[in-house]
Scaffold this motif. Structure first.
Motif, PDB file in Angstrom:
ATOM      1  N   LYS A 162     -80.923  37.363 -28.427  1.00 15.61           N
ATOM      2  CA  LYS A 162     -81.713  36.565 -27.481  1.00 15.61           C
ATOM      3  C   LYS A 162     -81.907  35.130 -27.974  1.00 15.61           C
ATOM      4  O   LYS A 162     -82.979  34.549 -27.871  1.00 15.61           O
ATOM      5  CB  LYS A 162     -83.065  37.231 -27.209  1.00 15.61           C
ATOM      6  CG  LYS A 162     -82.951  38.610 -26.619  1.00 15.61           C
ATOM      7  CD  LYS A 162     -84.312  39.212 -26.361  1.00 15.61           C
ATOM      8  CE  LYS A 162     -84.161  40.611 -25.798  1.00 15.61           C
ATOM      9  NZ  LYS A 162     -85.439  41.223 -25.510  1.00 15.61           N
ATOM     10  N   LEU A 163     -80.846  34.555 -28.526  1.00 16.91           N
ATOM     11  CA  LEU A 163     -80.938  33.216 -29.105  1.00 16.91           C
ATOM     12  C   LEU A 163     -81.281  32.144 -28.077  1.00 16.91           C
ATOM     13  O   LEU A 163     -82.125  31.283 -28.341  1.00 16.91           O
ATOM     14  CB  LEU A 163     -79.645  32.853 -29.837  1.00 16.91           C
ATOM     15  CG  LEU A 163     -79.343  33.645 -31.107  1.00 16.91           C
ATOM     16  CD1 LEU A 163     -78.046  33.162 -31.729  1.00 16.91           C
ATOM     17  CD2 LEU A 163     -80.487  33.530 -32.094  1.00 16.91           C
ATOM     18  N   LEU A 164     -80.653  32.189 -26.914  1.00 17.66           N
ATOM     19  CA  LEU A 164     -80.942  31.171 -25.904  1.00 17.66           C
ATOM     20  C   LEU A 164     -82.385  31.252 -25.428  1.00 17.66           C
ATOM     21  O   LEU A 164     -83.036  30.229 -25.214  1.00 17.66           O
ATOM     22  CB  LEU A 164     -79.972  31.287 -24.731  1.00 17.66           C
ATOM     23  CG  LEU A 164     -78.552  30.818 -25.027  1.00 17.66           C
ATOM     24  CD1 LEU A 164     -77.617  31.144 -23.865  1.00 17.66           C
ATOM     25  CD2 LEU A 164     -78.522  29.339 -25.342  1.00 17.66           C
ATOM     26  N   GLU A 165     -82.897  32.457 -25.291  1.00 13.91           N
ATOM     27  CA  GLU A 165     -84.293  32.648 -24.896  1.00 13.91           C
ATOM     28  C   GLU A 165     -85.241  32.056 -25.946  1.00 13.91           C
ATOM     29  O   GLU A 165     -86.232  31.405 -25.613  1.00 13.91           O
ATOM     30  CB  GLU A 165     -84.570  34.153 -24.735  1.00 13.91           C
ATOM     31  CG  GLU A 165     -85.989  34.510 -24.389  1.00 13.91           C
ATOM     32  CD  GLU A 165     -86.194  36.015 -24.339  1.00 13.91           C
ATOM     33  OE1 GLU A 165     -87.265  36.463 -24.788  1.00 13.91           O
ATOM     34  OE2 GLU A 165     -85.299  36.741 -23.857  1.00 13.91           O
ATOM     35  N   LYS A 166     -84.913  32.244 -27.197  1.00 12.23           N
ATOM     36  CA  LYS A 166     -85.751  31.731 -28.283  1.00 12.23           C
ATOM     37  C   LYS A 166     -85.626  30.216 -28.418  1.00 12.23           C
ATOM     38  O   LYS A 166     -86.605  29.529 -28.723  1.00 12.23           O
ATOM     39  CB  LYS A 166     -85.386  32.437 -29.593  1.00 12.23           C
ATOM     40  CG  LYS A 166     -85.730  33.917 -29.536  1.00 12.23           C
ATOM     41  CD  LYS A 166     -85.174  34.697 -30.689  1.00 12.23           C
ATOM     42  CE  LYS A 166     -85.484  36.174 -30.498  1.00 12.23           C
ATOM     43  NZ  LYS A 166     -84.881  37.006 -31.525  1.00 12.23           N
ATOM     44  N   ILE A 167     -84.442  29.685 -28.168  1.00 17.90           N
ATOM     45  CA  ILE A 167     -84.224  28.243 -28.233  1.00 17.90           C
ATOM     46  C   ILE A 167     -84.980  27.534 -27.113  1.00 17.90           C
ATOM     47  O   ILE A 167     -85.395  26.385 -27.272  1.00 17.90           O
ATOM     48  CB  ILE A 167     -82.714  27.919 -28.213  1.00 17.90           C
ATOM     49  CG1 ILE A 167     -82.079  28.349 -29.550  1.00 17.90           C
ATOM     50  CG2 ILE A 167     -82.455  26.450 -27.943  1.00 17.90           C
ATOM     51  CD1 ILE A 167     -80.577  28.230 -29.590  1.00 17.90           C
TER      52      ILE A 167
ATOM     53  N   LYS B  15     -74.912  24.942 -20.871  1.00 17.47           N
ATOM     54  CA  LYS B  15     -73.619  25.549 -21.172  1.00 17.47           C
ATOM     55  C   LYS B  15     -72.471  24.546 -21.160  1.00 17.47           C
ATOM     56  O   LYS B  15     -71.549  24.641 -21.956  1.00 17.47           O
ATOM     57  CB  LYS B  15     -73.336  26.679 -20.182  1.00 17.47           C
ATOM     58  CG  LYS B  15     -72.167  27.534 -20.563  1.00 17.47           C
ATOM     59  CD  LYS B  15     -72.067  28.771 -19.708  1.00 17.47           C
ATOM     60  CE  LYS B  15     -71.014  29.696 -20.257  1.00 17.47           C
ATOM     61  NZ  LYS B  15     -71.027  31.001 -19.599  1.00 17.47           N
ATOM     62  N   PHE B  16     -72.529  23.557 -20.298  1.00 16.51           N
ATOM     63  CA  PHE B  16     -71.399  22.647 -20.154  1.00 16.51           C
ATOM     64  C   PHE B  16     -71.673  21.238 -20.677  1.00 16.51           C
ATOM     65  O   PHE B  16     -70.962  20.308 -20.345  1.00 16.51           O
ATOM     66  CB  PHE B  16     -70.933  22.615 -18.697  1.00 16.51           C
ATOM     67  CG  PHE B  16     -70.457  23.966 -18.232  1.00 16.51           C
ATOM     68  CD1 PHE B  16     -69.283  24.508 -18.715  1.00 16.51           C
ATOM     69  CD2 PHE B  16     -71.217  24.701 -17.333  1.00 16.51           C
ATOM     70  CE1 PHE B  16     -68.854  25.761 -18.303  1.00 16.51           C
ATOM     71  CE2 PHE B  16     -70.793  25.956 -16.913  1.00 16.51           C
ATOM     72  CZ  PHE B  16     -69.613  26.488 -17.398  1.00 16.51           C
ATOM     73  N   ASP B  17     -72.696  21.083 -21.524  1.00 13.07           N
ATOM     74  CA  ASP B  17     -72.872  19.769 -22.145  1.00 13.07           C
ATOM     75  C   ASP B  17     -71.843  19.629 -23.274  1.00 13.07           C
ATOM     76  O   ASP B  17     -71.187  20.589 -23.655  1.00 13.07           O
ATOM     77  CB  ASP B  17     -74.310  19.549 -22.635  1.00 13.07           C
ATOM     78  CG  ASP B  17     -74.759  20.544 -23.692  1.00 13.07           C
ATOM     79  OD1 ASP B  17     -73.901  21.171 -24.351  1.00 13.07           O
ATOM     80  OD2 ASP B  17     -75.981  20.693 -23.878  1.00 13.07           O
ATOM     81  N   ASN B  18     -71.685  18.451 -23.790  1.00  7.17           N
ATOM     82  CA  ASN B  18     -70.654  18.248 -24.816  1.00  7.17           C
ATOM     83  C   ASN B  18     -71.230  18.303 -26.226  1.00  7.17           C
ATOM     84  O   ASN B  18     -70.722  17.672 -27.139  1.00  7.17           O
ATOM     85  CB  ASN B  18     -69.917  16.930 -24.576  1.00  7.17           C
ATOM     86  CG  ASN B  18     -70.846  15.729 -24.627  1.00  7.17           C
ATOM     87  OD1 ASN B  18     -72.059  15.887 -24.715  1.00  7.17           O
ATOM     88  ND2 ASN B  18     -70.282  14.552 -24.571  1.00  7.17           N
ATOM     89  N   LEU B  19     -72.281  19.083 -26.412  1.00  7.47           N
ATOM     90  CA  LEU B  19     -72.918  19.265 -27.710  1.00  7.47           C
ATOM     91  C   LEU B  19     -72.507  20.609 -28.310  1.00  7.47           C
ATOM     92  O   LEU B  19     -72.005  21.482 -27.595  1.00  7.47           O
ATOM     93  CB  LEU B  19     -74.435  19.171 -27.552  1.00  7.47           C
ATOM     94  CG  LEU B  19     -74.939  17.830 -26.983  1.00  7.47           C
ATOM     95  CD1 LEU B  19     -76.428  17.913 -26.703  1.00  7.47           C
ATOM     96  CD2 LEU B  19     -74.626  16.693 -27.923  1.00  7.47           C
TER      97      LEU B  19
ATOM     98  N   LEU C 157     -73.443  30.356 -29.187  1.00  5.97           N
ATOM     99  CA  LEU C 157     -74.632  30.604 -28.374  1.00  5.97           C
ATOM    100  C   LEU C 157     -74.385  31.460 -27.133  1.00  5.97           C
ATOM    101  O   LEU C 157     -75.318  32.040 -26.591  1.00  5.97           O
ATOM    102  CB  LEU C 157     -75.271  29.274 -27.961  1.00  5.97           C
ATOM    103  CG  LEU C 157     -75.945  28.514 -29.086  1.00  5.97           C
ATOM    104  CD1 LEU C 157     -76.374  27.134 -28.614  1.00  5.97           C
ATOM    105  CD2 LEU C 157     -77.115  29.288 -29.638  1.00  5.97           C
ATOM    106  N   TYR C 158     -73.143  31.534 -26.677  1.00  5.92           N
ATOM    107  CA  TYR C 158     -72.843  32.313 -25.481  1.00  5.92           C
ATOM    108  C   TYR C 158     -72.032  33.573 -25.793  1.00  5.92           C
ATOM    109  O   TYR C 158     -71.410  34.144 -24.913  1.00  5.92           O
ATOM    110  CB  TYR C 158     -72.145  31.422 -24.442  1.00  5.92           C
ATOM    111  CG  TYR C 158     -73.066  30.334 -23.957  1.00  5.92           C
ATOM    112  CD1 TYR C 158     -74.010  30.594 -22.973  1.00  5.92           C
ATOM    113  CD2 TYR C 158     -73.034  29.065 -24.525  1.00  5.92           C
ATOM    114  CE1 TYR C 158     -74.890  29.608 -22.546  1.00  5.92           C
ATOM    115  CE2 TYR C 158     -73.914  28.077 -24.102  1.00  5.92           C
ATOM    116  CZ  TYR C 158     -74.838  28.355 -23.119  1.00  5.92           C
ATOM    117  OH  TYR C 158     -75.715  27.379 -22.706  1.00  5.92           O
TER     118      TYR C 158
END
Length: 118
Positions: A36-41, A50-54, A27-28
């Motif tokens: 533009k995946l993050l924008e669409k998500i 960004k720093f979650d454990n998923l 994703l990054y």
């Protein structure tokens, strides 16, 4: 030695469908940025940090579905703007040439009065 029937193929887990896939996009990554995946998500009912454990990867199937959903949402937003503009131009009941829907004769656009509804 172990048997092949108990072997586990390591892959990546998709953030959206939770399935393990060999082919994913991070994703990054630059590729994700260009798509533009993050924008669409962000339009989904989930929060990606960004720093979650998923998982930080998304599979090709989910990317395709995300693209379809994003296109639909864009179409709906554009249609909504056109319809709102259409209403603004009709203060006198006529459709002036400036109206984005001028010249479209579609019965679904007309509003029926109470007397014509049976």
């Amino acid at each position: 030695m172990g048997s092949y029937d108990k072997a586990f193929i390591v892959g990546y887990v998709c953030r959206l469908c939770s399935e393990q896939k060999k082919k994913v996009i991070h994703l990054y990554s630059n590729k994700a940025q260009s798509l533009k995946l993050l924008e669409k998500i962000e339009l989904l009912p989930i929060k990606v940090e960004k720093f979650d454990n998923l998982p930080k990867t998304i599979c090709e199937n989910c990317i395709e579905r995300l693209e379809i959903q994003y296109s639909l949402i864009q179409k709906i937003q554009k249609s909504n703007l056109i319809q709102r503009s259409h209403r603004i131009y009709h203060s006198n009941g006529r459709c002036p040439i400036e109206c984005p829907l001028h010249g479209i004769n579609d019965s679904s656009w007309s509003v029926q009065s109470d007397s014509s509804v049976s």
